[in-house]
Design an enzyme around this catalytic site. Sequence first.
Site, PDB file in Angstrom:
ATOM      1  N   LYS A   1       0.844  -1.188   0.000  1.00 48.54           N
ATOM      2  CA  LYS A   1       0.000   0.000   0.000  1.00 48.54           C
ATOM      3  C   LYS A   1       0.884   1.245   0.000  1.00 48.54           C
ATOM      4  CE  LYS A   1      -3.716   2.166   2.741  1.00 48.54           C
ATOM      5  NZ  LYS A   1      -4.560   2.028   3.950  1.00 48.54           N
TER       6      LYS A   1
ATOM      7  N   SER B   1      -9.101   2.905   3.045  1.00 47.81           N
ATOM      8  CA  SER B   1      -8.145   3.446   2.096  1.00 47.81           C
ATOM      9  C   SER B   1      -7.271   2.386   1.433  1.00 47.81           C
ATOM     10  CB  SER B   1      -7.246   4.486   2.787  1.00 47.81           C
ATOM     11  OG  SER B   1      -6.484   3.891   3.823  1.00 47.81           O
TER      12      SER B   1
ATOM     13  N   SER C   1      -9.794   1.157   7.387  1.00 48.51           N
ATOM     14  CA  SER C   1      -9.205   1.089   6.049  1.00 48.51           C
ATOM     15  C   SER C   1      -8.786  -0.296   5.569  1.00 48.51           C
ATOM     16  CB  SER C   1      -7.996   2.028   5.964  1.00 48.51           C
ATOM     17  OG  SER C   1      -8.411   3.364   6.058  1.00 48.51           O
TER      18      SER C   1
END
Length: 477
Positions: A69, A145, A169
């Site tokens: 990520k 996210s 997230s």
Amino acid sequence: MEYVDYDATGLATLVRAGEVTPLELTRLAREAYVKANPHINAVVEFYEDAENIVGADGGSFYGVPFLRKDIGATEAGRLQERGSRLFKGHRPTTDSYFFRRAREGGLRTVGRTTMPELGTSGMSESVLNGITRNPWSLERSTGGSSAGAAAAVVAGITPIAHASDGGGSIRIPAAWCGLVGLNPSRGRISGGPNNQDASFGLTREFVVCRTVRDMAAALDLFSGPHPGDPFIIVQPNRTYVEELSQPTGVLRVGVASTKWGDLDIDPQVLNAVASTAALLQEMGHEVAEIDPPCDPAERMRISLSRSNFFAHSLEDAARTMGRPISPDTLEPMHLKFYEDGRNSQLSHPGELHEAMRRMRFRVGEAINPFHILLTPTMPTMALTHGGIYSTTNPMLSAKEFKEAGAALYQFLEVFNVTGQPSVSLPLAQSHEGLPIGVQIVARFGDEATLVRIARDLENARPWSHRRPSVRAGVVCA
């Protein structure tokens, strides 16, 4: 059998048996990326030198391709742009403990995934990298996210990917993409060497994956304290993979059948929770309904207090990057956060810590009678792109954006504050075939119970046969 049919544990088993090499798996991941990514925009960068990357010879994930990520844990020398034009071209100089452990476990990190700007939204779009589309339905969000991580895993680019969770997230995209998404206990995964106990202790690093056994193996790989960690959480009695073969025992289960925020719960989501509660009762567990354990207004005060520190962190980042804070570097909502933070009196950090302490105490007292909680992960199925939850939307004020988010993530943020482990499991689907996640929450430090109950639910209601509309069909020799 196709590459995308294997979980990470399965691929590592093939490598150890000599049926496929780590290099061949990296090439299969690249082929899957070439096929699937143009449709979903999940991977912002597949490393040009991916075939040259090495990990340990052995380990629970020997030879398995992995994705990072674009925020949080870092790889030295690799781009980390946080989904933001403000950080365009940024290359950290530090290897996080997380990625050192990834290599020790045999993982090969082959690229980085998309995310909303700065990770503050639960949607899957940014000005820098565009829209990340849900492989189940391209007009819908993957959630965020950890947006690209979830989309890449469900589409079959890699079977497991790095993710992080500061308010939902990991669990949001797991719920909307049909994945297993664990947010571990505070302190279970070290943020070192330079980001221990991030964001006032609210943020944890981990993964999204497709199976409970991968979740357990990842816990074994990434867990453990390091020098400089602020505290050492209670360590498990046995490995989490060993927990997969242990009996669960009889649990007291608290079930959330009413909303914890201002947004109503979709009837199909409520049905998924009720059906899971009935299944747990059939398994012999004691089930009872619970009331909301905290006041939504209290959660909002914590959220708004955190925002006051946001402006100062942005100023520090802008100085480091040598760029101004402007519409050319930040999305509309982050500009509003920045302006509000500059114009308001900065909260004292002690006030924020005291607010979080009160919430931990009140929630702890409310749910103490139960071993686990059962809640919706999200009150709705995956939403369409855009709308009021995106930081690219200029229509709302900063406070209105926070209030909308608090309603949408009503079952999630509270457990970032309390530090308890929670996992979203893909236990149901909507009439349209969209994934519905159900959240299981355990007591602080008790990931072992989550592993066992997640195993039981996966065995009773398997999900591996479900297939999204976008899926990389790559044959594993």
